[in-house]
Design a protein around this motif. Structure first.
Motif, mmCIF file in Angstrom:
data_model
loop_
_atom_site.group_PDB
_atom_site.id
_atom_site.type_symbol
_atom_site.label_atom_id
_atom_site.label_comp_id
_atom_site.label_asym_id
_atom_site.label_seq_id
_atom_site.Cartn_x
_atom_site.Cartn_y
_atom_site.Cartn_z
ATOM 1 N N ARG A 47 21.721 3.161 -23.935
ATOM 2 C CA ARG A 47 21.352 1.755 -24.130
ATOM 3 C C ARG A 47 20.285 1.609 -25.213
ATOM 4 O O ARG A 47 20.295 0.643 -25.980
ATOM 5 C CB ARG A 47 20.883 1.130 -22.805
ATOM 6 C CG ARG A 47 22.072 0.940 -21.837
ATOM 7 C CD ARG A 47 21.647 0.401 -20.498
ATOM 8 N NE ARG A 47 21.197 -0.971 -20.594
ATOM 9 C CZ ARG A 47 20.000 -1.405 -20.256
ATOM 10 N NH1 ARG A 47 19.107 -0.556 -19.764
ATOM 11 N NH2 ARG A 47 19.671 -2.663 -20.380
ATOM 12 N N LEU A 50 21.964 2.007 -28.584
ATOM 13 C CA LEU A 50 22.698 0.792 -28.959
ATOM 14 C C LEU A 50 21.783 -0.432 -29.105
ATOM 15 O O LEU A 50 22.262 -1.532 -29.363
ATOM 16 C CB LEU A 50 23.769 0.484 -27.902
ATOM 17 C CG LEU A 50 24.857 1.533 -27.740
ATOM 18 C CD1 LEU A 50 25.747 1.224 -26.551
ATOM 19 C CD2 LEU A 50 25.699 1.627 -29.010
ATOM 20 N N MET A 52 20.423 -1.970 -26.806
ATOM 21 C CA MET A 52 20.591 -2.883 -25.670
ATOM 22 C C MET A 52 19.321 -2.852 -24.828
ATOM 23 O O MET A 52 19.016 -3.797 -24.109
ATOM 24 C CB MET A 52 21.790 -2.453 -24.827
ATOM 25 C CG MET A 52 23.120 -2.697 -25.516
ATOM 26 S SD MET A 52 24.485 -1.844 -24.735
ATOM 27 C CE MET A 52 24.810 -2.872 -23.326
ATOM 28 N N ALA A 53 18.624 -1.735 -24.887
ATOM 29 C CA ALA A 53 17.291 -1.624 -24.281
ATOM 30 C C ALA A 53 16.329 -1.285 -25.413
ATOM 31 O O ALA A 53 16.669 -0.490 -26.290
ATOM 32 C CB ALA A 53 17.279 -0.521 -23.230
ATOM 33 N N MET A 54 15.148 -1.922 -25.393
ATOM 34 C CA MET A 54 14.203 -1.692 -26.483
ATOM 35 C C MET A 54 13.360 -0.456 -26.210
ATOM 36 O O MET A 54 12.757 -0.351 -25.146
ATOM 37 C CB MET A 54 13.310 -2.916 -26.649
ATOM 38 C CG MET A 54 13.996 -4.009 -27.458
ATOM 39 S SD MET A 54 13.161 -5.565 -27.277
ATOM 40 C CE MET A 54 13.862 -6.176 -25.764
ATOM 41 N N LYS A 75 26.412 -0.759 -36.287
ATOM 42 C CA LYS A 75 27.442 -1.098 -35.290
ATOM 43 C C LYS A 75 28.836 -1.254 -35.915
ATOM 44 O O LYS A 75 29.828 -1.216 -35.206
ATOM 45 C CB LYS A 75 27.013 -2.325 -34.483
ATOM 46 C CG LYS A 75 25.930 -1.932 -33.484
ATOM 47 C CD LYS A 75 25.528 -3.010 -32.537
ATOM 48 C CE LYS A 75 24.565 -2.444 -31.499
ATOM 49 N NZ LYS A 75 23.985 -3.484 -30.643
ATOM 50 N N GLY B 71 26.572 -5.975 -26.530
ATOM 51 C CA GLY B 71 25.699 -4.845 -26.884
ATOM 52 C C GLY B 71 26.299 -3.935 -27.939
ATOM 53 O O GLY B 71 25.570 -3.279 -28.672
ATOM 54 N N ILE B 72 27.620 -3.912 -28.020
ATOM 55 C CA ILE B 72 28.243 -2.990 -28.985
ATOM 56 C C ILE B 72 28.763 -3.694 -30.240
ATOM 57 O O ILE B 72 28.969 -3.054 -31.257
ATOM 58 C CB ILE B 72 29.382 -2.165 -28.338
ATOM 59 C CG1 ILE B 72 30.558 -3.048 -27.940
ATOM 60 C CG2 ILE B 72 28.878 -1.390 -27.143
ATOM 61 C CD1 ILE B 72 31.801 -2.256 -27.615
ATOM 62 N N LEU B 73 28.968 -4.997 -30.162
ATOM 63 C CA LEU B 73 29.527 -5.695 -31.328
ATOM 64 C C LEU B 73 28.472 -5.862 -32.425
ATOM 65 O O LEU B 73 27.288 -6.045 -32.131
ATOM 66 C CB LEU B 73 30.037 -7.080 -30.920
ATOM 67 C CG LEU B 73 31.300 -7.130 -30.069
ATOM 68 C CD1 LEU B 73 31.587 -8.562 -29.626
ATOM 69 C CD2 LEU B 73 32.497 -6.565 -30.821
ATOM 70 N N PRO B 74 28.903 -5.814 -33.681
ATOM 71 C CA PRO B 74 27.950 -6.037 -34.772
ATOM 72 C C PRO B 74 27.605 -7.518 -34.926
ATOM 73 O O PRO B 74 28.060 -8.181 -35.842
ATOM 74 C CB PRO B 74 28.678 -5.482 -36.002
ATOM 75 C CG PRO B 74 30.102 -5.432 -35.649
ATOM 76 C CD PRO B 74 30.240 -5.477 -34.168
ATOM 77 N N LYS B 77 21.720 -11.133 -31.547
ATOM 78 C CA LYS B 77 21.607 -11.973 -30.348
ATOM 79 C C LYS B 77 21.523 -13.447 -30.740
ATOM 80 O O LYS B 77 22.123 -14.307 -30.094
ATOM 81 C CB LYS B 77 20.351 -11.587 -29.561
ATOM 82 C CG LYS B 77 20.508 -10.315 -28.753
ATOM 83 C CD LYS B 77 19.217 -10.010 -28.023
ATOM 84 C CE LYS B 77 19.357 -8.752 -27.186
ATOM 85 N NZ LYS B 77 18.090 -8.339 -26.578
ATOM 86 N N LYS B 217 15.342 -10.010 -23.979
ATOM 87 C CA LYS B 217 16.058 -9.582 -22.770
ATOM 88 C C LYS B 217 16.876 -8.329 -23.061
ATOM 89 O O LYS B 217 17.573 -8.255 -24.078
ATOM 90 C CB LYS B 217 16.983 -10.714 -22.291
ATOM 91 C CG LYS B 217 17.622 -10.419 -20.950
ATOM 92 C CD LYS B 217 18.571 -11.504 -20.547
ATOM 93 C CE LYS B 217 19.300 -11.106 -19.274
ATOM 94 N NZ LYS B 217 20.320 -12.073 -18.890
ATOM 95 N N GLU B 218 16.794 -7.370 -22.167
ATOM 96 C CA GLU B 218 17.599 -6.164 -22.322
ATOM 97 C C GLU B 218 18.973 -6.422 -21.733
ATOM 98 O O GLU B 218 19.092 -6.960 -20.638
ATOM 99 C CB GLU B 218 16.915 -4.984 -21.638
ATOM 100 C CG GLU B 218 15.570 -4.674 -22.282
ATOM 101 C CD GLU B 218 15.030 -3.306 -21.931
ATOM 102 O OE1 GLU B 218 15.472 -2.727 -20.939
ATOM 103 O OE2 GLU B 218 14.149 -2.826 -22.664
ATOM 104 N N ILE B 219 20.004 -6.043 -22.479
ATOM 105 C CA ILE B 219 21.363 -6.349 -22.010
ATOM 106 C C ILE B 219 22.091 -5.081 -21.576
ATOM 107 O O ILE B 219 21.638 -4.010 -21.811
ATOM 108 C CB ILE B 219 22.186 -7.114 -23.064
ATOM 109 C CG1 ILE B 219 22.175 -6.386 -24.426
ATOM 110 C CG2 ILE B 219 21.655 -8.496 -23.249
ATOM 111 C CD1 ILE B 219 23.018 -7.048 -25.475
#
Lengths: 286, 219
Positions: A47, A50, A52-54, A75, B71-74, B77, B217-219
Motif C-alpha cells: 500500500r 502504491l 495508498m498509504a502515506m 502508475k 489506488g492503482i489507476l493513474p 485523488k 485519507k489512506e485508501i
C-alpha cells in the motif's frame, strides 16, 4: 543492472503496527517473492508502494521514479493484482475494459482481447458470475494489457486450487520472458515461490529478516535437530525458532553458525516454509 | 481534464446497474404528484430521488472494493473527486430538466394551473436542495464511507424535504414567499440564474471540502 523497485528505510507507524526501516530492491527482469506470515507487513508495504498509504519515512522508487512525486507516470507502468477483485460486480468482462482503458495511455485492446481468449473468459459474463480463479485471470488480463513493466501481486494465490495456482505461475513466467518486465509477488504460500521466484524478501513483524536471492536464502540457513543433551546455552541463544520436546530439539541456524556444532546434531536444508515458521516463532534478525 | 472525464465515465459505468432504479423512482414521483393533484410534488420528489441516485454510487463502489481500483489507476485523488462531482452535476442537471418536463406535463394532463413563477421557483428550490444534499453527503461518504454515514447524513436531508413539502401544502409557501419577493416576480429570468448559481457554488464548496478531507485519507 537497474532496479525495477527500490525500497529504502520505509517506515510507517499505526497504533498497533510498525513497518520498521524496510529496505529491499528488485532488479529489472526478475520475480521477487515477498513472504511473511499474516500481519507481518506485506500489504502495508504494498500500500505504501502504491501510495495508498502515506509513508512516514524512507524512499520508494519504481524504475528510478519517486512513487509519490511521479505517481501518475509510475502508475502507467505499474500493474496490480490484489487478493480480491476490485471491479464492479455487475460489469461484464467487456465492460471492464471500457471502464478502465481510458486511464492508460498504452492500453492495448487487441492484447486484452487475446488474454480474454487465452484465459477462457467470456466477454459477456458478469464479474459476479466468475469463479475466484477466473476473477484472478480477469485482473491479470487488465493488469497485463497496458504494457506495464512491473506487476505487483498481493496474495494472489490465497484461496486458489493447485491447478489455478499452477496456471498463474505459468502466466507470470511467460510475462517476464522478455527480460524487461518484473514481478513483485506477496504471498504466504511459499511453495509457489520455490518454483518461480528469483529473489526473496522475508518480512517478520514489520522488519526485513532476509532479502536476496532465493538460492542465497536456502543456503544461508539450516534446520538443526538433536537430542536435548546436545543443546548448549550458546546454541539456545543462536537458534531461531527453537522448539524443545521430550524427543529432542529442533530449530534453525544461520549457516555461518554451523561450524563447531556438537556431534549427533542433524542438519537439513530448509524450505522457505520452514524458514518462515522458524522466524515467526522467534527470529534473530540478520 | 481528460483524467477527470475518464473518472466521471468510470462513475457512470459503475452506476449503470442502478439507473433502472432512477426510472422506477421517477415513476413513483409521477404517481405521488398525480395522487396529490400537484405537479410541484412530482418536481420536488424527482429531485429528492436524484439525490438518492447520486448517493448510490458510493455503496456500489464500496461493495466492489473500488478504493483499491482508485489506488492503482493513474489518477489523482483530486481528479477522482472532480469526476465524482461532475457525475453528480450531470445527474442533477438531467433530473432538473426531467423534473421541469414532468411538472409541466402533469399540470397540462391534470388541468392544474402552474404559473411561471411557481414553476421556476419550485424547480430552482429543488435544484438547490439537490446541490445542498449532495454537497453535504459527498464529503461525509468520502471520509467515513456510505455504509457508516448514510443514515445520519440523509435523515436530516429527508426531514428538510418533508418540511418543504409540508410548508408548500399548508401555507402555499412558495407563492407567499414569491409575493414577498416582488423583485423576482418582475424579473423571473433571474430565478433560474440565481438557482443554478447557488447550486453550483454549493457543489463547488463541497468539492473543495471533499478534496481536503480525502487527500489525507489512506485508501
Amino acid at each position: 543492472m537497474s532496479n525495477a523497485l527500490e525500497v529504502q528505510n520505509l517506515c510507517k507507524t499505526y497504533s498497533d503496527f510498525t513497518l520498521d526501516s524496510v529496505s529491499f530492491s528488485l532488479p529489472a527482469g526478475y520475480i521477487m517473492g515477498f513472504v511473511g506470515q499474516n500481519g507481518a507487513g506485506k500489504t502495508t508495504t504494498i500500500r505504501c508502494i502504491l501510495n495508498m498509504a502515506m509513508r512516514d519515512d524512507g524512499v520508494i522508487k519504481i524504475y528510478g521514479l519517486d512513487n509519490v512525486r511521479d505517481e501518475l507516470a509510475i502508475k502507467q507502468e505499474l500493474a496490480v493484482v490484489f487478493d480480491e477483485i476490485f471491479f464492479v460486480e455487475a460489469w461484464t468482462v467487456k465492460e471492464v475494459e471500457k471502464a478502465i482503458r481510458g486511464f492508460y495511455s498504452q492500453w492495448d485492446s487487441r492484447l486484452y482481447g487475446e488474454y480474454i481468449k487465452k484465459f477462457d473468459l467470456s466477454p459477456e459474463k458478469r464479474v459476479k458470475e466468475l469463479s475466484r480463479g477466473m476473477k484472478l485471470k480477469l485482473m491479470l488480463a487488465v493488469a497485463m494489457s497496458h504494457n506495464a513493466k512491473l506487476l505487483i501481486l498481493d496474495e494472489p494465490t490465497s484461496g486458489l486450487d493447485p491447478v489455478a495456482r499452477d496456471e498463474l505461475l505459468s502466466i507470470l513466467r511467460e510475462y517476464i520472458s522478455d527480460g524487461e518486465k518484473s514481478v513483485f509477488f506477496s504471498t504466504h504460500v511459499t511453495t509457489d515461490l520455490e518454483r518461480i521466484a528469483d529473489y526473496i524478501t522475508l518480512i517478520d513483524h514489520g522488519r526485513i529478516f532476509y532479502t536476496g536471492t532465493k538460492d542465497g536464502l536456502l543456503e544461508d540457513f539450516c534446520i538443526v535437530k538433536g537430542s536435548k543433551s546436545n543443546l548448549t546455552d550458546d546454541m539456545k541463544r543462536k537458534i531461531i525458532g527453537l522448539s524443545i520436546t521430550s524427543a529432542g530439539f529442533t530449530g534453525m541456524l544461520p549457516a555461518s553458525e554451523l561450524k563447531g556444532l556438537p556431534g549427533g546434531i542433524v542438519t537439513e536444508s530448509p524450505t522457505i516454509d520452514e524458514i518462515l515458521i522458524h522466524i515467526s516463532k522467534g527470529g534473530n534478525n540478520l | 481534464m481528460n483524467r477527470v472525464l475518464t473518472a466521471m465515465k468510470l462513475d457512470f459505468f459503475t452506476a449503470k446497474s442502478s439507473l433502472k432504479l432512477v426510472a422506477i423512482l421517477l415513476l413513483i414521483g409521477v404517481v405521488i404528484g398525480a395522487l396529490a393533484h400537484g405537479p410541484i410534488y412530482t418536481m420536488i420528489f424527482t429531485m429528492i430521488f436524484a439525490v438518492t441516485s447520486c448517493g448510490s454510487i458510493f455503496p456500489t463502489h464500496e461493495r466492489s472494493h473500488s478504493d483499491k481500483l482508485y489506488g492503482i489507476l493513474p489518477v489523482k485523488k483530486s481528479e477522482m473527486i472532480a469526476g465524482r462531482y461532475l457525475y453528480a452535476l450531470i445527474i442533477g442537471a438531467v433530473c432538473t430538466a426531467i423534473s421541469g418536463i414532468l411538472g409541466l406535463a402533469l399540470a397540462r394532463i391534470m388541468n392544474v394551473s402552474l404559473d411561471s413563477f411557481t414553476f421556476w421557483a419550485t424547480l430552482m428550490l429543488a435544484f438547490i436542495y439537490f446541490s445542498f444534499a449532495v454537497g453535504v453527503s459527498y464529503p461525509i461518504y468520502l471520509k467515513f464511507s456510505f455504509a457508516k454515514a448514510y443514515l445520519f447524513t440523509m435523515l436530516p436531508m429527508y426531514l428538510i424535504a418533508v418540511l418543504i413539502l409540508f410548508l408548500s401544502k399548508q401555507t402555499s409557501f412558495i407563492s407567499d414567499f414569491g409575493r414577498l419577493m416582488q423583485f423576482f416576480t418582475n424579473n423571473q429570468i433571474l430565478i433560474p440564474v440565481l438557482g443554478i448559481l447557488i447550486g453550483l457554488v454549493l457543489l463547488a464548496m463541497s468539492a473543495l471540502i471533499a478534496n481536503l478531507l480525502y487527500k489525507r485519507k489512506e485508501i
